[in-house]
Design an enzyme around this catalytic site. Structure first.
Site, PDB file in Angstrom:
ATOM      1  N   SER A 124      -1.721  13.773  -5.224  1.00  0.00           N
ATOM      2  CA  SER A 124      -0.791  14.073  -4.226  1.00  0.00           C
ATOM      3  C   SER A 124      -0.495  12.972  -3.172  1.00  0.00           C
ATOM      4  O   SER A 124       0.429  13.051  -2.548  1.00  0.00           O
ATOM      5  CB  SER A 124      -1.149  15.209  -3.426  1.00  0.00           C
ATOM      6  N   CYS A 125      -1.369  12.013  -3.036  1.00  0.00           N
ATOM      7  CA  CYS A 125      -1.215  10.893  -2.403  1.00  0.00           C
ATOM      8  C   CYS A 125      -1.503   9.473  -3.074  1.00  0.00           C
ATOM      9  O   CYS A 125      -1.880   9.545  -4.255  1.00  0.00           O
ATOM     10  CB  CYS A 125      -1.965  10.753  -1.089  1.00  0.00           C
ATOM     11  N   GLY A 126      -1.210   8.403  -2.383  1.00  0.00           N
ATOM     12  CA  GLY A 126      -1.377   7.011  -2.988  1.00  0.00           C
ATOM     13  C   GLY A 126      -2.741   6.698  -2.597  1.00  0.00           C
ATOM     14  O   GLY A 126      -3.691   7.467  -2.314  1.00  0.00           O
ATOM     15  N   CYS A 128      -5.696   5.834  -0.394  1.00  0.00           N
ATOM     16  CA  CYS A 128      -6.145   6.420   0.742  1.00  0.00           C
ATOM     17  C   CYS A 128      -7.396   5.268   1.104  1.00  0.00           C
ATOM     18  O   CYS A 128      -8.106   4.848   0.383  1.00  0.00           O
ATOM     19  CB  CYS A 128      -6.556   7.605   0.866  1.00  0.00           C
TER      20      CYS A 128
END
Length: 291
Positions: A124-126, A128
């Site tokens: 869901s995110c790049g 981190c």
């Protein structure tokens, strides 16, 4: 090798079918697979590769994913920086291939082990865990600003349908992002799907690295979701002059595109689009005919 899709038993509830007594039906459904992939990097020699990143991805094109990740994070510059890359079975799960072992070419610096740059990515995110915007703003070595690409509005408008038509796994699951690399004339060169939009882009760029196509001058990168800062940075690192998305860009993505001299297009749907940066590369059909 891992599979991109899997089958699960689900309870299908259809309130419109309640009158026929079929409101609740057990059936099989196809899901997109999400599994961790560990990327290990280092010089040649037994035990000299160290874990660099763990990303949650859809199995498939894992070597492209690893090489694209290393390129877009500024850890390698070209295919020549990689001596070997191979998919390996994990020690705890020997029947699954969830480790990519990358041996760097002689003379290529090993990645830093600064805890501020530890990589953990989710679908869901790049990336981190980086300490600041300064840490993730990796400058490209390609002069994207000087790219003379020109794409017609009609060509751009046709790309989402071409991307969607090639998304085989999405047709079965409805749960995968896609990234596609196109020529200026709208020819699809390569498409990759993944539960993570950043992984799909890395898979495309990794393919380009291994095909010795960098920089990707004169090409268009289309993503099926939004255009984030990270995706814009990845496109810049590969020398892509035009990034297009079917959804919205972020403010930081727009700032980075302007800084890099890239063209950034958002809300590319049907016959409409918003051009957030680099509008000079988007031309009309009439302008092409009269040129």
């Amino acid at each position: 090798m891992g599979r991109a899709t899997d089958r699960r038993s689900v309870l299908r509830i259809d309130l419109d079918a309640a009158a026929d007594g079929r409101a609740r039906v057990r059936r099989q459904d196809t899901l997109a697979v999400e599994e961790p992939l560990e990327i290990r990097v280092g010089p040649a020699g037994p035990g000299r590769r160290k874990p660099l990143a763990v990303t949650m991805r859809t199995p498939g094109d894992d070597l492209d994913l690893a090489i694209g990740f290393l390129l877009t994070e500024g850890l390698i510059r070209s295919a020549e920086d990689v001596h070997t890359a191979q998919l390996c079975a994990g020690a705890e799960t020997p029947n699954t291939y969830n480790v990519v072992d990358v041996v760097l070419a002689p003379g290529v610096p090993e990645p830093t082990t600064d805890p501020a740059r530890n990589f953990y990515t989710t679908s869901s995110c790049g990336v981190c865990g980086k300490a600041s915007i300064d840490a993730v703003r990796t400058r490209s070595r390609f002069a994207v600003r000087d790219d003379t690409l020109a794409v017609t509005t009609a060509t751009l408008a046709a790309l989402p349908d071409r991307l969607r038509a090639a998304q085989r796994a999405f047709d079965r699951t409805g749960g995968l992002h896609a990234a596609g690399l196109f020529t200026a004339g709208g020819e699809l060169l390569v498409l990759r799907e993944d539960v993570g939009r950043h992984n799909a882009v890395d898979k495309v760029i990794g393919w380009a690295v291994r095909e010795h196509r960098l920089p990707l001058a004169g090409h268009v990168l289309l993503v099926s979701g939004r255009a984030s800062f990270e995706l814009t940075q990845k496109a810049w690192m590969a020398g892509v002059p035009l990034l297009a998305a079917v959804s919205a860009p972020s403010s930081l993505a727009t700032d980075l595109a302007e800084e890099a001299g890239m063209t950034l297009v958002g809300f590319l749907r049907g016959q409409t689009m918003n051009v957030y940066a680099g509008a000079h590369r988007i031309v009309s059909e009439e302008a092409v005919r009269t040129a």
